[in-house]
Design an enzyme around this catalytic site. Structure first.
Site, short mmCIF file in Angstrom:
data_model
loop_
_atom_site.label_atom_id
_atom_site.label_comp_id
_atom_site.label_asym_id
_atom_site.label_seq_id
_atom_site.Cartn_x
_atom_site.Cartn_y
_atom_site.Cartn_z
N ASP A 130 -11.34 -2.17 -27.42
CA ASP A 130 -11.98 -2.97 -26.36
C ASP A 130 -12.42 -4.35 -26.85
OD1 ASP A 130 -11.67 -0.72 -24.70
OD2 ASP A 130 -13.62 0.08 -25.27
N ASN A 186 -5.32 -3.86 -21.17
CA ASN A 186 -6.16 -2.70 -20.87
C ASN A 186 -7.20 -3.12 -19.84
OD1 ASN A 186 -7.35 -0.07 -21.24
ND2 ASN A 186 -8.95 -1.04 -22.48
N LEU A 208 -5.27 3.52 -30.17
CA LEU A 208 -3.93 3.21 -30.66
C LEU A 208 -3.97 2.82 -32.13
CD1 LEU A 208 -2.67 1.06 -27.66
CD2 LEU A 208 -2.34 3.50 -28.05
N HIS A 212 -11.12 -2.14 -18.78
CA HIS A 212 -12.30 -1.46 -19.32
C HIS A 212 -13.45 -1.60 -18.31
CE1 HIS A 212 -14.93 0.22 -22.32
NE2 HIS A 212 -15.80 -0.73 -22.02
N GLY A 215 -8.91 -3.78 -32.69
CA GLY A 215 -10.27 -3.31 -32.44
C GLY A 215 -10.40 -2.77 -31.03
N ALA A 251 -13.65 -2.46 -7.77
CA ALA A 251 -13.39 -3.80 -8.32
C ALA A 251 -12.20 -3.76 -9.29
CB ALA A 251 -14.63 -4.34 -9.02
N GLY A 259 -5.42 8.31 -12.80
CA GLY A 259 -4.38 7.36 -12.41
C GLY A 259 -4.68 6.50 -11.21
#
Ligand code: GRF
Length: 199
Positions: free
Chosen positions: A156, A118, A104, A120, A154, A184, A22
């Site tokens: 990412d 999201n 998902l 990544h 799909g 970052a 988290g």
């Protein structure tokens, strides 16, 4: 009602989905403390009721909920319907995945199309999936980084909203690179979310 209070109630309502540590969720919650932040975090939701991040969110005064995926067995959509009900009950308008470690189903993705993002830990489209830092080092890349993207079916693969780059240093281990990228991430994610909700 004062102008400041009025501005607060107008902020976009964001729910954060986590599975573990988290730290990105914490960055989103911390950024929302700024009076001019255009979003507020209304719920932190986890498929792992024992996720460390749930305790952090609760300590920060954010409503939390764990909905364990295990009782749902292989019925992924049934688990997601429970997640979706919780998101809507919380009044969420946007969903930020932050280390949510389940793929998902198209059902949930479509339900939140354009409003679910999201983060990544790679410069997508390079290195979707897991183990991104080791793969970047083994490829001899000079740069690594992180990407915030809209979530589509799909994994990412959705449209990129923003990226941040860091150098890969000589002798980097995956752990050392991961720590540099994570810093970052903590700057990129709140900024990208704020831009999305501000339109
Ligand atoms: C981050 O590296 C994020 O990019 C990836 O999973 C990790 C989650 O870390 N999706 P944390 O739970 O936010 O600390």
């Amino acid at each position: 009602m004062s102008v400041a209070n009025h501005a607060m109630t107008d902020r976009a309502k964001v729910a954060v989905l986590i599975s573990g540590r988290g730290s990105n969720m914490t960055a989103l919650v911390d950024a929302a403390k700024a009076p001019d932040c255009p979003y507020e975090v209304v719920l932190v939701l986890s498929n792992r009721p024992d996720a460390q991040g749930l305790a952090l969110a609760a300590a920060a005064g954010v409503p939390t909920l764990g909905i364990d995926h295990r009782p749902f067995g292989t019925d992924r959509e049934a688990h997601e319907r429970a997640l979706d009900a919780a998101l809507r009950a919380a009044g969420a308008e946007y969903v930020a995945l932050a280390g949510y470690m389940r793929v998902l189903t198209p059902w949930l993705v479509e339900a939140w199309a354009g409003r679910m993002i999201n983060i990544h830990p790679s410069l997508l489209p390079k290195y979707p999936g897991l183990d991104t830092h080791r793969r970047a080092i083994e490829a001899g890349d000079a740069e690594a980084g992180c990407t915030v993207h809209l979530v589509t079916a799909g994994v990412d693969e959705g449209p990129i909203l923003d990226q941040s780059r860091v150098p890969v240093l000589k002798g980097d281990t995956p752990e050392a690179l991961a720590a540099r990228v994570l810093e970052a991430e903590h700057d990129l994610y709140p900024a990208a979310l704020a831009r999305l909700v501000a339109g």
